[in-house]
Design a protein around this motif. Structure first.
Motif, PDB file in Angstrom:
ATOM      1  N   LEU B 320       0.850  -1.193   0.000  1.00  0.00           N
ATOM      2  CA  LEU B 320       0.000   0.000   0.000  1.00  0.00           C
ATOM      3  C   LEU B 320       0.883   1.239   0.000  1.00  0.00           C
ATOM      4  O   LEU B 320       1.883   1.292   0.710  1.00  0.00           O
ATOM      5  N   ARG B 321       0.516   2.211  -0.795  1.00  0.00           N
ATOM      6  CA  ARG B 321       1.296   3.440  -0.859  1.00  0.00           C
ATOM      7  C   ARG B 321       0.402   4.660  -0.817  1.00  0.00           C
ATOM      8  O   ARG B 321      -0.474   4.812  -1.668  1.00  0.00           O
ATOM      9  N   GLY B 322       0.613   5.479   0.178  1.00  0.00           N
ATOM     10  CA  GLY B 322      -0.084   6.760   0.255  1.00  0.00           C
ATOM     11  C   GLY B 322      -1.590   6.654   0.119  1.00  0.00           C
ATOM     12  O   GLY B 322      -2.202   7.336  -0.699  1.00  0.00           O
ATOM     13  N   ILE B 323      -2.197   5.791   0.932  1.00  0.00           N
ATOM     14  CA  ILE B 323      -3.650   5.618   0.851  1.00  0.00           C
ATOM     15  C   ILE B 323      -4.353   6.715   1.655  1.00  0.00           C
ATOM     16  O   ILE B 323      -4.106   6.880   2.845  1.00  0.00           O
ATOM     17  N   ASN B 324      -5.219   7.463   0.992  1.00  0.00           N
ATOM     18  CA  ASN B 324      -6.060   8.459   1.652  1.00  0.00           C
ATOM     19  C   ASN B 324      -7.504   8.162   1.289  1.00  0.00           C
ATOM     20  O   ASN B 324      -7.854   8.163   0.108  1.00  0.00           O
ATOM     21  N   VAL B 325      -8.324   7.920   2.304  1.00  0.00           N
ATOM     22  CA  VAL B 325      -9.728   7.676   1.982  1.00  0.00           C
ATOM     23  C   VAL B 325     -10.585   8.017   3.192  1.00  0.00           C
ATOM     24  O   VAL B 325     -10.153   7.863   4.340  1.00  0.00           O
ATOM     25  N   THR B 326     -11.763   8.543   2.915  1.00  0.00           N
ATOM     26  CA  THR B 326     -12.696   8.891   3.980  1.00  0.00           C
ATOM     27  C   THR B 326     -13.990   8.120   3.769  1.00  0.00           C
ATOM     28  O   THR B 326     -14.557   8.163   2.679  1.00  0.00           O
ATOM     29  N   ILE B 327     -14.397   7.383   4.787  1.00  0.00           N
ATOM     30  CA  ILE B 327     -15.668   6.654   4.686  1.00  0.00           C
ATOM     31  C   ILE B 327     -16.664   7.324   5.624  1.00  0.00           C
ATOM     32  O   ILE B 327     -16.358   7.579   6.789  1.00  0.00           O
ATOM     33  N   ARG B 328     -17.846   7.640   5.073  1.00  0.00           N
ATOM     34  CA  ARG B 328     -18.832   8.390   5.852  1.00  0.00           C
ATOM     35  C   ARG B 328     -19.859   7.466   6.475  1.00  0.00           C
ATOM     36  O   ARG B 328     -20.093   6.370   5.981  1.00  0.00           O
ATOM     37  N   LYS B 329     -20.470   7.957   7.544  1.00  0.00           N
ATOM     38  CA  LYS B 329     -21.492   7.181   8.267  1.00  0.00           C
ATOM     39  C   LYS B 329     -22.624   6.777   7.343  1.00  0.00           C
ATOM     40  O   LYS B 329     -23.125   7.596   6.588  1.00  0.00           O
ATOM     41  N   ASP B 518     -11.791   7.276  -6.815  1.00  0.00           N
ATOM     42  CA  ASP B 518     -12.700   7.207  -5.676  1.00  0.00           C
ATOM     43  C   ASP B 518     -13.882   8.095  -6.039  1.00  0.00           C
ATOM     44  O   ASP B 518     -13.876   9.297  -5.805  1.00  0.00           O
ATOM     45  N   LYS B 519     -14.866   7.498  -6.725  1.00  0.00           N
ATOM     46  CA  LYS B 519     -16.022   8.271  -7.159  1.00  0.00           C
ATOM     47  C   LYS B 519     -17.214   7.345  -7.323  1.00  0.00           C
ATOM     48  O   LYS B 519     -17.160   6.216  -6.847  1.00  0.00           O
ATOM     49  N   SER B 520     -18.263   7.809  -7.947  1.00  0.00           N
ATOM     50  CA  SER B 520     -19.449   6.964  -8.038  1.00  0.00           C
ATOM     51  C   SER B 520     -19.160   5.761  -8.936  1.00  0.00           C
ATOM     52  O   SER B 520     -18.347   5.837  -9.861  1.00  0.00           O
ATOM     53  N   ALA B 521     -19.820   4.640  -8.617  1.00  0.00           N
ATOM     54  CA  ALA B 521     -19.608   3.416  -9.376  1.00  0.00           C
ATOM     55  C   ALA B 521     -19.899   3.647 -10.856  1.00  0.00           C
ATOM     56  O   ALA B 521     -19.181   3.159 -11.729  1.00  0.00           O
ATOM     57  N   ALA B 522     -20.936   4.421 -11.138  1.00  0.00           N
ATOM     58  CA  ALA B 522     -21.299   4.683 -12.527  1.00  0.00           C
ATOM     59  C   ALA B 522     -20.194   5.471 -13.232  1.00  0.00           C
ATOM     60  O   ALA B 522     -19.841   5.194 -14.375  1.00  0.00           O
TER      61      ALA B 522
END
Lengths: 275, 570
Positions: B320-329, B518-522
């Motif tokens: 893994l390298r430089g992973i940035n991700v935000t998961i919302r409630k 990191d965006k919508s599946a569509a």
């Protein structure tokens, strides 16, 4: 992933020997070394094993981990011998030359030191050979050569198959253990033994269940490709026996005979410089 | 019997000794030399049993009663036996990992030659030829763990091709592959068939993926009987698929929503040859513009925040390298990418199974690094792919209670919480059952329940629908959606593009240890660059939109998903 065989493929005369003859040599060599305490023979074997190692082109750094592990054993073994019978050498060699007075029964005698030297020599003449076997034997070729010397191919293949799947099962064990730990199955050494045994069962049951599925697939896959059809089979990685194999085995038989001969001539398993 | 028929079932039936009812009834089916046939059907329809009859595992490995007649290459299959059949029919199993028997690629390909006592020189030559045919000649000396899933499958194929078989039988070849590799497999099968002239039988329930290349015939099975036997074009114009619980290709569903009447003359089975008239295209446009395009939901507060995460395995491979991700409630998201792209390592880092060298993980503002695996599991639950890898108790109640009991919660409270969880999961009526009496899908539910009992904020599932047919897929996913509606954040690792489109508004794409999108599946599936890079597969909706002159294929996809959800909710 650690594996029983740590085959390192480099061109060398040792690599060219078949696995079965290497196993045969390994057994005889170890017997020759283990059957007696003939110090000169042990020294000669140690020197020879180091030379064989050089010949095989296996480098010390390839096996540093295993070498380290055996060193720990070697030290531990010697410590325990001294701890439990500090006078063992005296009993064997029948004389007592005190070098240093210690506490209570723990004195240092020349006989005890010499005995320890012999123990160390036994390690140094067998360990390199064992490592050599492990590093220069291609497991599939080993299975093939076992079959050649008369072991049933089903059993020979089981050896190869075990080597193929052990890393997979190790990996799976590891994954299951982590997932179960997350559910609160205690794996740390703090827990009581009974609790830990219960925890292990929580990992083994899923492991066994998923391994059963695996075995089902494997046996189907093998049968679909004709395993067990004929009384014999050929081997992709098989190699014919060569003169080198014969020579290596002859040398090892000679070593074994020499070791026995020394015991007989000497009248004892121990070479004794104290008389 | 016709001369060019290679496999012929006549009034064939099969009844497993261990089962109350027969699995196959009255099968009449001919497969001709060089023909390419897809056998489709839901789980338990008998398609695998049919395959086992063709390759001889029935009756060799599975006991049961055979009625009627099966002839292979003009001979009675039972007389040929397993070994005789293996010379005519080459089988590539679904599990490409476990069917890899040899210690190296070359040995695995050589396996059946070895069993035929072929001389070593001949064997080496034949192995090289077969390896070249499927394109694995560069990795002959590699061990199974050094090659990819797609390569393993190629090795499996080469291993049966060395026998010069007349029939190649593929048992769910797409089940364990990422979408792009699945596509390559279908191409490879097509190429091999043209090169060798073998008859090809593909057992698969993923119709759309197989139809990426033409097939001569599709046989649909359901409940042990053949429901349809004809061309794919005719099949798609009929109602057989809906009746049998097989998903039709997305573009076909979209055309039906747009009220376009399908006929076999339009060639609906092969997208590049699909012909739509002007009026039909206009219909699709009217359908697309006729409804407002659904907008993404507003953003909720942050639940899990990952910053600058780096992880390297001991051997020095950068995972893994430089992973940035935000998961919302309350989010439901997909984590996609090839095997080895970092998806699994990422989830292990989140669960604390591995310790990253660099970076921070915070959950609702709390730093996770100080928490043990067990403590993290109270907040983030992890569900493994195969339920058999988790289940260790004999009774459902105990299995679900395990985590709570291990945390020293009083039994009275355990009972309350387990029963509540079982109710949510629809398992309450089964609470006294032994686990062994459950189906695969129900076991999956039990493992999810055992994690939910700990009341985590978020659950992380590894390939929850792998190897499941459309009905089970829908069952598992609707269940997860229901949980999600109740406020549980759900993250899924998946290879299934349909799943990603239908159920998860957001997709995080891993490639080479990094997040590349990191965006919508569509959006992801309508971005050819990302699709290419991360071994995904563009949806057929993209092509349909293009065909109809709609320049916003992503909106088209969203429009379709919205309608599809409405229709299926009915």
């Amino acid at each position: 992933m650690t594996n029983l065989f740590n085959y390192i493929d480099r061109p060398s005369p040792i690599h060219r020997l078949t696995g079965a003859s290497k196993l045969f040599c390994l057994i005889l060599w170890s017997l020759a070394a283990m059957s007696g305490f003939h110090t000169p023979l042990l020294i000669a074997l140690t020197l020879a094993s180091v030379m064989l190692f050089k010949l095989s082109k296996i480098r010390v750094k390839d096996i540093s981990f295993m070498l380290g592990a055996t060193m720990i054993f070697l030290v531990l073994n010697n410590l325990l011998i001294y701890l439990f019978s500090p006078e063992h050498g005296v009993e064997i060699y029948g004389s007592r030359t005190v070098l240093l007075e210690g506490f209570g029964r723990y004195t240092l005698t020349a006989e005890q030191l010499f005995y320890h030297l012999n123990v160390v020599l036994k390690y140094t003449c067998t360990i390199p050979i064992v490592l050599l076997f492990v590093c220069t034997t291609d497991p599939s070729e080993f299975a093939a050569s076992l079959n050649r010397v008369g072991v049933s191919y089903r059993i020979s293949y089981a050896v190869a198959l075990a080597l193929r799947y052990i890393p997979d099962i190790q990996r799976e064990y590891h994954d299951i253990a982590l997932a179960q730990q997350a559910r609160g199955v205690e794996m740390s050494k703090k827990a009581r033994l009974t609790d830990r045994l219960r925890s292990v069962s929580k990992i083994l049951i899923p492991l066994i269940l998923s391994s059963m599925e695996r075995i089902d697939t494997i046996s189907n896959a093998m049968e679909l490709r004709g395993f067990g059809k004929n009384p014999k089979r050929s081997w992709y990685s098989g190699r014919p026996f060569t003169r080198g194999d014969m020579a290596a085995m002859a040398v090892c038989v000679a070593l074994m005979v020499l070791s026995l001969l020394l015991t007989v001539l000497n009248g004892s398993r121990f070479f004794n410089p104290f008389i | 019997m016709e001369k060019d028929v290679i496999i012929s079932f006549e009034d064939f039936g099969f009844h497993y000794t261990a089962q109350a009812e027969p699995t196959l009834y009255n099968i009449n089916l001919n497969i001709r030399k060089g023909e390419k046939v897809l056998i489709a059907g839901p789980s338990g329809c008998g398609k695998s049993t049919l395959a086992h009859c063709i390759n001889g595992l029935i009756p060799a490995s599975y006991e049961g009663k055979i009625t009627g007649k099966l002839t292979v290459a003009g001979q009675d299959a039972q007389k040929l036996g397993l070994f005789g059949l293996s010379k005519i029919v080459g089988t590539v199993l679904q599990d490409s990992d476990n069917q890899f028997i040899g210690l190296t690629v070359a040995e695995d390909i050589a396996f059946s030659l070895e069993n035929d006592c072929v001389e070593r020189q001949d064997m080496h030559r034949q192995v090289e030829q077969a390896a070249a045919l499927v394109g694995v000649e560069q990795v002959l000396r590699h061990a199974p763990h050094e090659i990819s899933g797609g390569q393993k499958q190629r090795v499996g194929l080469a291993g049966v091709m060395v026998n010069q078989v007349d029939v190649l039988l593929f048992d769910e070849p797409l089940a364990n592959l990422d979408p792009a590799t699945g596509k390559q497999t279908i191409e490879l099968i097509d190429r091999i068939q043209q090169r060798t002239g073998c008859a090809v039988i593909i057992i698969e329930h993923r119709l759309e993926d197989v139809l990426y290349r033409k097939v001569d015939r599709v046989v649909v099975m359901n409940e042990g009987r053949i429901r349809f036997d004809g061309t794919a074009d005719h099949l798609l114009c009929s109602s057989v698929l809906q009746e049998s619980g097989i998903r039709e290709p997305l573009y076909v569903t979209a055309l039906k929503y747009a009220k376009v009447q399908l006929t076999p003359e339009m060639h609906p089975a092969f997208l590049p040859e699909l012909t739509l008239s002007k009026e039909q295209k206009a219909k699709v446009c009217r359908w697309f513009y006729g409804q407002p395009i659904p907008q993404p939901a507003p953003q909720a507060p942050t639940l899990l925040e990952v910053r600058d995460l780096d992880f390297t395995y001991e051997k020095g491979t950068h995972a893994l390298r430089g992973i940035n991700v935000t998961i919302r409630k309350g989010e439901m998201l997909s984590i996609v990418g090839t095997n080895g792209a970092g998806k699994s390592t990422f989830s292990k880092a989140v669960c604390g199974f591995v310790t990253p060298q660099k970076g921070t993980l915070t959950l609702s503002g709390q730093d996770l690094s100080a928490l043990s695996i067990k403590e993290r599991a109270d907040r983030i639950g992890y569900v493994m792919q195969n339920p058999n890898q988790m289940i260790c108790e004999t009774h459902i109640f105990d299995e679900v209670a395990l985590g709570l009991r291990n945390r020293g919660i009083p039994e009275a409270q355990v009972k309350v919480r387990v029963e509540a969880t079982l109710k949510i999961c629809g398992l309450y009526p089964f609470r006294k059952w032994p686990v062994s009496a459950l189906s695969y899908g129900q076991k999956k539910r039990v493992t999810i329940a055992s994690i939910l009992a700990l009341a985590p904020d978020m659950i992380l599932l590894d390939e929850p629908t792998a190897g499941q047919d459309f009905a089970h897929y829908t069952e598992i996913m609707e269940f997860l959606r229901e949980l999600n509606k109740q406020g549980i954040t759900v993250a899924l690792i998946t290879h299934d593009m349909h799943l990603m489109l239908e159920y998860t508004p957001r997709a995080v794409v891993f490639h080479n240890g990094q997040i590349v999108a990191d965006k919508s599946a569509a959006e992801v599936l309508n971005d050819p660059e990302i699709v290419e890079q991360a071994n995904l597969k563009e949806t057929s909706l993209y092509h349909l939109a293009m065909e109809c002159g709609i320049d916003d294929p992503e909106a088209f996809t969203r429009r379709f998903i919205a309608e599809d959800q409405e229709v299926r909710a009915r």
